[in-house]
Design a protein around this motif. Structure first.
Motif, PDB file in Angstrom:
ATOM      1  N   GLU A  46     -14.670  49.636  88.491  1.00 46.82           N
ATOM      2  CA  GLU A  46     -15.450  48.317  88.803  1.00 46.82           C
ATOM      3  C   GLU A  46     -15.865  48.097  90.154  1.00 46.82           C
ATOM      4  N   ALA A  47     -16.460  49.209  90.518  1.00 51.16           N
ATOM      5  CA  ALA A  47     -16.925  49.126  91.969  1.00 51.16           C
ATOM      6  C   ALA A  47     -17.849  47.988  92.289  1.00 51.16           C
ATOM      7  N   ALA A  48     -17.564  47.567  93.832  1.00 52.12           N
ATOM      8  CA  ALA A  48     -18.728  46.504  94.300  1.00 52.12           C
ATOM      9  C   ALA A  48     -20.039  47.267  94.269  1.00 52.12           C
ATOM     10  N   VAL A  49     -21.036  46.180  94.058  1.00 49.31           N
ATOM     11  CA  VAL A  49     -22.269  46.596  93.965  1.00 49.31           C
ATOM     12  C   VAL A  49     -22.955  45.873  95.100  1.00 49.31           C
ATOM     13  N   PHE A  50     -23.754  46.479  95.957  1.00 50.16           N
ATOM     14  CA  PHE A  50     -24.686  45.746  97.044  1.00 50.16           C
ATOM     15  C   PHE A  50     -26.012  46.057  96.700  1.00 50.16           C
ATOM     16  N   PHE A  51     -26.887  45.041  96.379  1.00 49.97           N
ATOM     17  CA  PHE A  51     -28.388  45.394  96.348  1.00 49.97           C
ATOM     18  C   PHE A  51     -29.262  44.904  97.453  1.00 49.97           C
ATOM     19  N   CYS A  52     -30.071  45.650  98.160  1.00 49.70           N
ATOM     20  CA  CYS A  52     -30.665  44.941  99.478  1.00 49.70           C
ATOM     21  C   CYS A  52     -32.094  45.476  99.287  1.00 49.70           C
ATOM     22  N   LYS A  53     -33.068  44.763  99.849  1.00 46.04           N
ATOM     23  CA  LYS A  53     -34.400  44.807  99.709  1.00 46.04           C
ATOM     24  C   LYS A  53     -35.156  45.732 100.509  1.00 46.04           C
ATOM     25  N   PRO A  54     -34.632  46.136 101.574  1.00 46.91           N
ATOM     26  CA  PRO A  54     -35.238  46.976 102.477  1.00 46.91           C
ATOM     27  C   PRO A  54     -35.316  48.416 101.756  1.00 46.91           C
ATOM     28  N   TYR A  55     -36.685  49.107 102.029  1.00 37.70           N
ATOM     29  CA  TYR A  55     -36.630  50.569 101.368  1.00 37.70           C
ATOM     30  C   TYR A  55     -35.739  51.403 102.059  1.00 37.70           C
ATOM     31  N   TRP A  56     -35.538  52.570 101.508  1.00 39.29           N
ATOM     32  CA  TRP A  56     -34.444  53.240 102.093  1.00 39.29           C
ATOM     33  C   TRP A  56     -34.747  53.787 103.542  1.00 39.29           C
ATOM     34  N   PRO A  57     -35.932  54.022 104.012  1.00 40.17           N
ATOM     35  CA  PRO A  57     -36.345  54.686 105.250  1.00 40.17           C
ATOM     36  C   PRO A  57     -36.189  53.306 106.379  1.00 40.17           C
ATOM     37  N   GLU A  58     -36.355  51.992 105.703  1.00 45.07           N
ATOM     38  CA  GLU A  58     -35.875  50.791 106.581  1.00 45.07           C
ATOM     39  C   GLU A  58     -34.425  50.368 106.620  1.00 45.07           C
ATOM     40  N   PHE A  59     -33.480  50.884 106.160  1.00 47.00           N
ATOM     41  CA  PHE A  59     -32.260  50.513 105.614  1.00 47.00           C
ATOM     42  C   PHE A  59     -31.690  50.631 107.154  1.00 47.00           C
ATOM     43  N   SER A  60     -30.927  49.696 107.550  1.00 46.80           N
ATOM     44  CA  SER A  60     -30.134  49.670 108.826  1.00 46.80           C
ATOM     45  C   SER A  60     -28.801  49.730 108.719  1.00 46.80           C
ATOM     46  N   LYS A  61     -28.385  49.862 110.035  1.00 47.13           N
ATOM     47  CA  LYS A  61     -26.687  49.438 110.060  1.00 47.13           C
ATOM     48  C   LYS A  61     -26.164  48.275 109.742  1.00 47.13           C
TER      49      LYS A  61
ATOM     50  N   LEU B 245     -21.335  41.829 112.905  1.00 47.71           N
ATOM     51  CA  LEU B 245     -21.113  42.485 111.486  1.00 47.71           C
ATOM     52  C   LEU B 245     -19.809  43.134 111.392  1.00 47.71           C
ATOM     53  N   SER B 246     -19.799  44.260 112.567  1.00 48.11           N
ATOM     54  CA  SER B 246     -18.846  45.098 113.163  1.00 48.11           C
ATOM     55  C   SER B 246     -17.670  44.518 113.223  1.00 48.11           C
ATOM     56  N   GLU B 247     -17.481  43.476 113.965  1.00 52.22           N
ATOM     57  CA  GLU B 247     -16.191  42.827 114.367  1.00 52.22           C
ATOM     58  C   GLU B 247     -15.660  42.136 113.188  1.00 52.22           C
ATOM     59  N   GLU B 248     -16.451  41.775 112.104  1.00 53.70           N
ATOM     60  CA  GLU B 248     -16.121  41.151 110.823  1.00 53.70           C
ATOM     61  C   GLU B 248     -15.400  42.151 109.652  1.00 53.70           C
ATOM     62  N   VAL B 249     -15.698  43.257 109.957  1.00 53.51           N
ATOM     63  CA  VAL B 249     -15.266  44.432 109.015  1.00 53.51           C
ATOM     64  C   VAL B 249     -13.838  44.706 109.220  1.00 53.51           C
ATOM     65  N   SER B 250     -12.877  44.525 108.374  1.00 56.33           N
ATOM     66  CA  SER B 250     -11.775  44.776 108.483  1.00 56.33           C
ATOM     67  C   SER B 250     -10.871  45.636 107.418  1.00 56.33           C
TER      68      SER B 250
ATOM     69  N   THR C  22     -19.518  43.014 101.504  1.00 57.63           N
ATOM     70  CA  THR C  22     -19.527  42.644  99.906  1.00 57.63           C
ATOM     71  C   THR C  22     -18.505  43.318  99.418  1.00 57.63           C
ATOM     72  N   TYR C  23     -18.023  44.474  99.750  1.00 59.96           N
ATOM     73  CA  TYR C  23     -16.692  45.347  99.308  1.00 59.96           C
ATOM     74  C   TYR C  23     -15.442  44.534  99.586  1.00 59.96           C
ATOM     75  N   GLU C  24     -15.364  44.145 100.696  1.00 65.71           N
ATOM     76  CA  GLU C  24     -14.283  43.599 101.278  1.00 65.71           C
ATOM     77  C   GLU C  24     -14.328  42.119 100.308  1.00 65.71           C
ATOM     78  N   HIS C  25     -15.293  41.336 100.265  1.00 70.09           N
ATOM     79  CA  HIS C  25     -15.200  40.226  99.368  1.00 70.09           C
ATOM     80  C   HIS C  25     -14.687  40.580  97.898  1.00 70.09           C
ATOM     81  N   ARG C  26     -15.061  41.514  97.357  1.00 73.91           N
ATOM     82  CA  ARG C  26     -14.870  41.868  96.148  1.00 73.91           C
ATOM     83  C   ARG C  26     -13.246  42.184  95.889  1.00 73.91           C
TER      84      ARG C  26
END
Length: 311
Positions: A222-237, A17-22, A246-250
């Motif tokens: 018109e910000a991009a929005v990313f919803f994910c299932k992990p609870y905040w303590p479980e949120f990972s890099k 994912l890090s390599e894909e982020v531009s 998601t922001y890049e695609h938007r």
């Protein structure tokens, strides 16, 4: 899958994912949802969930700095949270006070020149939290390399309402001409220090709503929005990087739409408008990724010597 294999797979996925982020958003806003549910899932008290979430807060600050995000806003305590039982809120207020002071003294905060600010009706918070806010603000007020906004006692609609009332009072007192009211006028009433427009909102915990969070700076942009299932303590890099993707695609979709709209208008351009239109098309062409560059004939403009009626 063993824990070791799962960990190695996550490391590999993060690297991919890090390599894909531009492209990087300037301002990321996060709704830290799921601390209480995480605690119940672990069989712990609620305050243990908030404490576990505080560790993720420290991590996302580092992740943002790694990829070049310049401003981060964290939704830590809403005005609706005052309705929760005191036995739940008081430990949270203790934790907020502790972490604000800890952040204000942390070497990583000063080494990276992080300015800490609080937004919201902070005067509604207990005195110990207000004092911690004042301390963190004073300790970091000279920095501007990275901005960390912590939304406390925050409610987006109530802030907009208060801003509208303040503008109305200025008009009524004669200190403000209604014709001079613009975006800047409202923004000055919202916050003592300006916020950048929000480029990306991340919400954890599985909810798919923005919960009255930064409506002026997020919805207006018109910000991009990313919803994910992990609870905040479980949120990972990896989850964070998925949000950035998601922001890049938007952004790419938005650029393509603008380019197509501009091209569709060219046929109705008059002779005097054509030079400016050519410049506009060139800018839009440059904004598109190489893989999406249109063919020259696709963006060919009519010759300025050709009669308008024949175009």
């Amino acid at each position: 899958m063993s824990d070791w294999l799962r960990k190695q797979a996550n490391i590999l996925y993060e690297r991919l994912l890090s390599e894909e982020v531009s492209g990087t958003p300037n301002h990321v806003a996060v709704i830290q949802d799921g601390n209480r549910r995480y605690a119940r899932q672990q069989g712990d008290d609620t305050h243990q969930g908030h404490r576990a979430g505080a560790k993720t807060t420290e991590q996302i600050l580092e992740w943002c700095q790694e990829i070049g995000v310049e401003e981060l806003t964290l939704y830590a305590f809403s005005t609706e949270n005052f309705n929760r039982p005191a036995e739940e809120n008081e430990p949270l207020f203790d934790l907020l006070s502790e972490k604000l002071r800890e952040f204000a003294d942390a070497d990583r905060v000063h080494d990276n020149e992080v300015q800490i600010r609080a937004i919201g009706a902070v005067d509604r918070l207990p005195k110990r939290v207000q004092e911690a806010i004042t301390y963190a603000t004073r300790q970091t007020q000279e920095y501007d390399r990275f901005i960390l906004n912590i939304a406390l006692a925050y409610g987006g609609r109530s802030q907009l309402l208060e801003a509208a009332r303040s503008v109305a009072k200025d008009v009524e007192s004669g200190n403000l001409d209604p014709e001079e009211i613009d975006i800047g006028t409202v923004e000055k009433q919202l916050y003592t220090t300006p916020l950048r427009d929000v480029d990306l909102i991340i919400r954890t915990g599985g909810g798919e709503r923005t919960s009255n969070f930064l409506p002026w700076h997020a919805n207006g942009n018109e910000a991009a929005v990313f919803f994910c299932k992990p609870y905040w303590p479980e949120f990972s890099k990896a989850d964070f990087l998925r949000g950035i993707r998601t922001y890049e695609h938007r952004q790419q979709s938005w650029q393509r739409t603008r380019a197509r709209r501009a091209l569709a208008l060219l046929g109705s351009m008059s002779d005097q408008d054509l030079p400016e239109a050519r410049s506009t098309v060139a800018r839009f062409r440059d904004s598109l990724p190489a893989s999406e560059q249109p063919n020259e004939e696709t963006i060919e403009l009519p010759d300025s010597n050709e009669p308008v009626a024949d175009r």
